[in-house]
Design a protein around this motif. Structure first.
Motif, PDB file in Angstrom:
ATOM      1  N   ALA A   1       0.754  -1.205  -0.078  1.00  0.00           N
ATOM      2  CA  ALA A   1      -0.124   0.038  -0.031  1.00  0.00           C
ATOM      3  C   ALA A   1       0.989   1.279  -0.033  1.00  0.00           C
ATOM      4  O   ALA A   1       1.838   1.168   0.323  1.00  0.00           O
ATOM      5  N   PRO A   2       0.414   2.295  -0.241  1.00  0.00           N
ATOM      6  CA  PRO A   2       1.037   3.564  -0.210  1.00  0.00           C
ATOM      7  C   PRO A   2       1.665   3.786   0.995  1.00  0.00           C
ATOM      8  O   PRO A   2       1.104   3.680   2.119  1.00  0.00           O
TER       9      PRO A   2
ATOM     10  N   SER B   1       2.320   5.046   4.694  1.00  0.00           N
ATOM     11  CA  SER B   1       1.423   5.950   5.533  1.00  0.00           C
ATOM     12  C   SER B   1       2.236   6.120   6.770  1.00  0.00           C
ATOM     13  O   SER B   1       3.351   5.496   7.170  1.00  0.00           O
TER      14      SER B   1
ATOM     15  N   ILE C   1      -1.399   8.989  13.223  1.00  0.00           N
ATOM     16  CA  ILE C   1      -1.427  10.146  14.010  1.00  0.00           C
ATOM     17  C   ILE C   1      -2.259   9.980  15.129  1.00  0.00           C
ATOM     18  O   ILE C   1      -3.235   9.027  14.841  1.00  0.00           O
TER      19      ILE C   1
ATOM     20  N   ALA D   1       7.992  12.202  10.878  1.00  0.00           N
ATOM     21  CA  ALA D   1       9.136  12.005   9.919  1.00  0.00           C
ATOM     22  C   ALA D   1       9.815  10.489  10.206  1.00  0.00           C
ATOM     23  O   ALA D   1      10.475   9.938   9.613  1.00  0.00           O
TER      24      ALA D   1
ATOM     25  N   CYS E   1       7.969   7.935  11.814  1.00  0.00           N
ATOM     26  CA  CYS E   1       7.042   6.829  11.733  1.00  0.00           C
ATOM     27  C   CYS E   1       7.085   5.923  10.622  1.00  0.00           C
ATOM     28  O   CYS E   1       7.288   6.627   9.479  1.00  0.00           O
ATOM     29  N   THR E   2       7.185   4.710  10.636  1.00  0.00           N
ATOM     30  CA  THR E   2       7.325   3.802   9.564  1.00  0.00           C
ATOM     31  C   THR E   2       5.877   3.323   9.070  1.00  0.00           C
ATOM     32  O   THR E   2       5.695   2.734   8.231  1.00  0.00           O
TER      33      THR E   2
ATOM     34  N   GLU F   1       1.986   0.384  12.260  1.00  0.00           N
ATOM     35  CA  GLU F   1       0.742   0.205  12.868  1.00  0.00           C
ATOM     36  C   GLU F   1       0.696  -0.498  14.225  1.00  0.00           C
ATOM     37  O   GLU F   1      -0.378  -1.161  14.788  1.00  0.00           O
TER      38      GLU F   1
ATOM     39  N   ALA G   1      -4.737   6.801  14.390  1.00  0.00           N
ATOM     40  CA  ALA G   1      -5.508   6.662  12.955  1.00  0.00           C
ATOM     41  C   ALA G   1      -4.271   6.578  11.999  1.00  0.00           C
ATOM     42  O   ALA G   1      -3.078   7.593  12.235  1.00  0.00           O
ATOM     43  N   VAL G   2      -4.629   5.733  10.844  1.00  0.00           N
ATOM     44  CA  VAL G   2      -3.556   6.065   9.890  1.00  0.00           C
ATOM     45  C   VAL G   2      -3.911   6.848   8.531  1.00  0.00           C
ATOM     46  O   VAL G   2      -4.992   7.077   8.211  1.00  0.00           O
ATOM     47  N   VAL G   3      -2.910   7.665   8.487  1.00  0.00           N
ATOM     48  CA  VAL G   3      -3.162   8.560   7.238  1.00  0.00           C
ATOM     49  C   VAL G   3      -1.776   8.581   6.245  1.00  0.00           C
ATOM     50  O   VAL G   3      -0.728   7.997   6.415  1.00  0.00           O
ATOM     51  N   PRO G   4      -2.197   9.043   5.053  1.00  0.00           N
ATOM     52  CA  PRO G   4      -1.200   9.027   4.147  1.00  0.00           C
ATOM     53  C   PRO G   4       0.038   9.533   4.550  1.00  0.00           C
ATOM     54  O   PRO G   4       0.186  10.715   5.026  1.00  0.00           O
TER      55      PRO G   4
ATOM     56  N   GLN H   1       7.559  12.010   1.158  1.00  0.00           N
ATOM     57  CA  GLN H   1       7.919  10.605   1.208  1.00  0.00           C
ATOM     58  C   GLN H   1       7.435   9.757   0.077  1.00  0.00           C
ATOM     59  O   GLN H   1       7.747   8.782  -0.146  1.00  0.00           O
ATOM     60  N   HIS H   2       6.654  10.509  -0.810  1.00  0.00           N
ATOM     61  CA  HIS H   2       6.380   9.742  -2.203  1.00  0.00           C
ATOM     62  C   HIS H   2       5.996  11.130  -3.128  1.00  0.00           C
ATOM     63  O   HIS H   2       4.962  11.248  -3.657  1.00  0.00           O
TER      64      HIS H   2
END
Ligand code: SF4
Ligand code: SF4
Ligand code: SF4
Ligand code: SF4
Ligand code: SF4
Lengths: 518, 182, 340
Positions: B103-104, B106, B109, B143, B145-146, B149, B161-164, B169-170
């Protein structure tokens, strides 16, 4: 007079397509209602805005200041009011937006009082560099490297030779030729200033063989020790590395810079802008842009930097309905996706090319035409095979990063392969990979540090942390973040996304197509 | 005829010998850290455990032992599998969907209002990307965080929560050109 | 110029207009004079063989394209199959039965070209590989060349080619000038002894004219920058060097360099066969090396081998070495220090 220099490998003779413009004067174009300034229109870090929305500015006023050593200032091109600092379309092959300062012209075009002229007899290189930096000058023929940085590096490296590059080897582009005819004295003055700022002992002005009028305009004046050389009208004779090879006989080392060959090169338009800055006290807010191709009246337009490209095309009249807009030359320019994107300091040409018939690409037949024309002396056909196969290491070993993306190989390829596209794709993949690997190394060391710490401290660490926390028990809650509601909404959305993603991650859904992102 | 063939074979043989010699002299010396370290260098270091190992290094060791296959790391995805295959001289495999899919990039936060400051997420984070003290609001250093999760399940109030990942980074990349026929 | 799904297009946005089909058209045009002169001296069988080989090559190409699910129009008419057919036809004895040329053409297209991935991917020159197959499998039929100047005209030719009725054509001889000389020399005769009889036709009999015509076409290709000088120059230099060495060693037992230069398929080979881009090296120096080696091996095969001419095998042998030659002749990259 001067003979035509020879001696760069490869290259290709292109149709010049600029005969109608050579010899005609420049035209001004009406001020557009909005001027748009991308913060990242140069090599380096983006400029930092120093104006706010609603602020009134006059022409030449500073809008954004450099944010680091390699960065550049941006100045207002007319008087008016800042209406927006937001993401806008810019010149980009992928149609990516960038933060821009948007200025609405008030039509009065009032200027700031220009800074006093510097006395060249007494000016130090430092003083000249400072003035050039304040004027926001970047290389106007290439990628837009901040000029004062280039000069400072040259000064530090005791470079002896200054080359003023007026070679417009790409078809259609004729704005530098026009500028030299009209402003020969300024180009020579700029060359003199640059030379003084560099303490260079020699100065060479390189023109193309067919720029007779520009050559005449220059040689009528006092060259002040500069020497004019002619290069053949072979593409890419104006390439930095090719020109240095022809003039000095030496080559810029692979992965090196021109200063490593003892040279600093500046574009002729940059020299004129330097003259404006030092003798006229004016920042860079205007430039000549060639508008050509499928337009009614091709012209060299005097354009305020920040003018939307659509405005220039309107001014010259579009003559074919279906055309692609190219910014820069047809060999190395960028296909424009959004016409409202603005002219920046490096924009030398806006071109409308009639849409090409559907291209039929064939496999490489190893004809070697690309090898013959490659000015970097690469093996384009081998790079192509490697890039296509995704063999990044192989491509790097064959000097992929020495490719200057001149497009000569793709131009001659009888199989019509999009060679440069493959090289660009490969380069950006390799760069992304290297970035990922650097990041992985960083993460690994953090992870290992944590493992070590845990091993040392054992459970005690967790407890100590808990106690430390209780000491600040009574600390007040942090000040409320301004738009909390928006943030909460974002988090809610993020949670929803996470849920959706988790569902998608289950084995049942895993068959669906991968989106290829890393 | 035989002379001709013999000569040609000689010429070819000489060329091939030269090539082998050149290749031998050009090949880099083998790393001193062993196979597992070489494999580890190709892994993304997200430390997420989706490969069903305790982290990237344990997974690398399992591969080196022959106890795991090369297609178990979703954050690395196809590119990592390809490089592993190249390193080990085996055929690339498709990513095993049992471990998740690519996945892209992420990051996570923390909803700072909901966070009760229990520090469980800090204890879970393999790369120390969360700061905060007990009973205080916790924050993720984006910066660092990998996006693994691992901090999400331990959180008692489900406020992570997961955000892009942010744009840097992309960044934009030149896409592959359209397919060339044949 | 190229556009993909995202509408992203990379520069350059203009193109020279060159195309594979255009290159091949010019090759065909440059072949024409040599073909005409060959037909003049060897009879209409030459044209017939070219026709048969070309039709068979196109048919095989079309079949392979449809099997592989590739677009018919761009590939079938890119000219590569036609050029291969014409070269193969030129290599055929004019009176060989029709199925020989057809077999070779089908082999060239199916096995040599498409099994390796189609245009651009074949390691070997398809026409020469097809020809070599025939030389190995049907050596006798491939040696039956009409005696120079013999009158083998339309009806006889058709009979010979389609009815496989070679007995009726008394013009068939067992040898070309090349093999005549070689067989004579092998039989320990001195060159002088050979001269009076067939000697007159060694350089006569059309071979020299045919070579001159191909030379002319080849020079035109050079001038049009369809091919580069390295391979033809290397080829001729290699051929002259080796034949001169042999000749100087023993003029009585070896044919003169001029004979090698103007006999057999020398010019056709130097300008049209060895220059096939796909199967030859790409680097300029590599091409020179390739040409030199092919030229040298041609003489060796002509002198010591048992085939009518050495060009086919020489080219095929060096095709195999082309990737290697390329790898070792990479030019120095701009800015790289010369380490050679
Ligand atoms: S010009 Fe095109 S077809 Fe010719 S060798 Fe280069 S990539 Fe291949
Ligand atoms: S684009 Fe690169 S490979 Fe192609 S000719 Fe220019 S430098 Fe050579
Ligand atoms: S799945 Fe990949 S990133 Fe996650 S721990 Fe395993 S190897 Fe590391
Ligand atoms: S903050 Fe959470 S998602 Fe980010 S690295 Fe740490 S544990 Fe993984
Ligand atoms: S686990 Fe959740 S509640 Fe506990 S500190 Fe982390 S974010 Fe806050």
């Amino acid at each position: 007079m001067s003979t035509v220099l020879r001696g760069f490998h490869g290259g290709v003779r292109l149709p010049r397509s600029k005969e109608t413009l050579q010899g005609t004067g420049s035209r001004s174009v009406a001020l557009p209602p909005l001027l748009i300034y991308p913060l990242q229109a140069h090599v380096g870090t983006p400029a930092r805005p120093v104006v706010g929305v609603g602020q009134k500015v006059r022409r030449d006023e500073l809008l954004a200041a450099p944010s680091s050593y390699v960065s550049q200032a941006i100045h207002a091109g007319t008087s008016g009011v800042i209406v927006e600092i937001a993401a806008r379309a810019v010149i980009h092959p992928g149609g990516v937006t960038d933060t821009c300062i948007v200025l609405r012209a008030d039509g009065e075009d009032r200027r700031l009082t220009p800074a006093p002229a510097l006395d060249l007899g007494r000016a130090t290189p430092e003083g000249l560099l400072a003035r050039i930096a304040e004027a926001g000058i970047v290389g106007m023929g290439g990628a837009g490297f901040p000029s004062h940085v280039k000069l400072r590096e040259g000064l530090l490296n005791a470079v002896r030779l200054l080359i003023i590059n007026a070679v417009e080897c790409e078809p259609y582009i004729a704005c530098d030729e026009c500028m030299i005819r009209e402003r020969a004295a300024d180009v020579l003055l700029g060359a003199r200033i640059l030379r003084q700022a560099l303490r260079a002992s020699q100065c060479v002005i390189a023109l193309e063989d067919d720029m007779q009028q520009a050559r005449a305009a220059l040689s009528r004046r006092d060259l002040a020790g500069a020497q004019i050389v002619r290069v053949p009208a072979i593409y890419p004779a104006g390439g930095e590395r090719q020109l240095i090879r022809m003039i000095t006989g030496a080559e810029v080392p692979a992965h090196g810079l021109p200063i490593d060959a003892g040279v600093v090169m500046h574009n002729a338009a940059t020299a004129a802008a330097v003259a404006d800055a030092v003798a006229g006290g004016l920042p860079l807010t205007e430039r000549l842009v060639t508008v050509a191709g499928a337009v009614r009246t091709p012209a060299n337009l005097r354009v305020r930097i920040g003018t939307p490209i659509a405005h220039l095309l309107d001014a010259c009249g579009r003559s074919a309905a279906d055309a692609r807009v190219i910014v820069g030359g047809p060999m190395m320019g960028t296909r424009l996706i959004d016409e409202p994107a603005p002219v920046v300091k490096t924009t030398n040409c806006v071109l409308r090319l009639p849409a090409a018939a559907e291209d039929c690409t064939m496999p490489c037949i190893r004809c070697g035409d690309c090898v013959e024309v490659c000015p970097a002396q690469l093996q384009p056909q081998a790079l192509y095979e490697l890039a296509r196969a995704g063999d990044w290491d192989g491509a790097s070993d064959l000097h992929l990063f020495d490719c200057i993306e001149c497009g000569a190989c793709a131009y001659v390829c009888p199989s019509r392969l999009p060679l440069v596209h493959y090289y660009r794709h490969a380069k950006s993949e390799i760069e992304a990979l290297e970035l990922a690997q650097r990041r992985a190394a960083e993460l690994r060391s953090r992870y290992e540090a944590r493992l070590r710490r845990l091993a040392q401290a054992g459970d005690a660490a967790a407890e100590a942390e808990g106690q430390a926390g209780s000491d600040v028990d009574a600390a007040p809650a942090p000040a409320a973040v301004p738009d909390r509601a928006a943030m909460r909404a974002e988090i809610a959305a993020a949670v929803a996304r996470t849920k959706a993603r988790r569902t998608a991650n289950t084995p049942a859904a895993a068959g669906e197509d991968e989106d290829g992102a890393r | 005829m035989f002379t001709a063939i013999a000569m040609a074979v000689l010429v070819l043989g000489a060329l091939m010998a030269a090539r082998v010699l050149v290749a031998a002299s050009a090949s880099p010396p083998r790393g001193s850290h062993g196979l597992a370290a070489d494999i580890d260098r190709l892994l993304p270091q997200t430390q997420c455990g989706r490969c069903l190992h305790a982290g990237c290094r344990p997974y690398a060791e399992a591969i080196a032992r022959g106890a795991a296959r090369i297609n178990q790391c979703p954050p690395g995805g196809e590119a990592t599998i390809r490089r592993l295959a190249q390193l080990l001289g085996v055929e690339p495999l498709a990513l095993n969907p049992r471990h998740g899919r690519q996945a892209p990039a992420s990051v996570v936060i923390i909803d700072e209002e909901a966070c009760i400051g229990c520090t469980r997420c800090i204890q879970a984070c393999p790369v120390d990307a969360i700061v905060g003290a007990a009973r205080q609001m916790h924050t993720v250093i984006t910066a660092e965080c990998t996006g693994c999760e691992l901090c999400i399940p331990p959180c008692p109030v489900d406020c992570i929560a997961v955000v892009p990942a942010p744009a840097a980074q992309h960044a934009w990349q030149w896409p592959a050109p359209g397919r060339v026929s044949a | 110029m190229q556009r993909d799904a995202d509408g992203v297009a990379s520069s350059p946005h203009i193109h020279s207009g060159a195309s594979v089909a255009g290159v091949m058209r010019r090759v065909l045009a440059a072949l024409a004079p040599g073909v005409m002169v060959s037909a003049w001296f060897l009879g209409p069988g030459v044209l017939l063989q070219i026709g048969i080989a070309t039709v068979a090559a196109l048919a095989a190409e079309a079949a392979m394209l449809s099997v592989r699910g590739l677009a018919m129009r761009p590939f079938l008419f890119d000219g590569t199959a036609i050029v291969a057919g014409v070269l193969l036809g030129l290599a055929m004895p004019p009176l060989a039965p029709w199925w020989l040329a057809s077999l070779a053409a089908v082999f060239a297209m199916v096995v040599v070209k498409h099994a390796h991935g189609g245009v651009g991917h074949n390691l070997f020159n398809p026409a020469m590989a097809g020809y070599a197959l025939l030389l190995v499998c049907f050596p006798y039929a491939m040696k039956s060349w009409p005696a120079p100047g013999a009158e083998a005209w339309a009806a006889d030719v058709l009979g010979a080619v389609f009815l496989v009725d070679t007995a009726k054509v008394d013009a068939v001889s067992g040898a070309t000038a090349l093999s005549f000389v070689r067989d004579g020399l092998r039989g320990m005769k001195m060159l002088a002894e050979l001269r009076p009889g067939a000697g007159a036709s060694l350089l006569g009999g059309g071979a020299a004219w045919v070579n001159l015509a191909f030379l002319g076409g080849g020079l035109a290709l050079l001038a049009a920058r369809v091919i580069r000088w390295q391979i033809p120059a290397g080829f001729i230099a290699g051929l002259l060097a080796v034949s001169l060495l042999l000749y100087l060693g023993d003029a009585q037992r070896h044919a003169s360099p001029l004979f090698h230069l103007m006999g057999g398929a020398t010019m056709l080979g130097a300008f049209f066969i060895a220059t096939d881009p796909v199967s030859s090296p790409v680097t300029p120096r590599g091409r020179l090396v390739f040409g030199l080696l092919v030229g040298a091996v041609v003489v060796l095969i002509r002198r010591f081998g048992q085939y009518p001419d050495g060009v086919a095998f020489a080219v095929l042998l060096m095709n195999a070495a082309a990737p290697l030659i390329d790898r070792h002749t990479r030019p120095r990259v701009y800015g790289e220090r010369d380490t050679r």
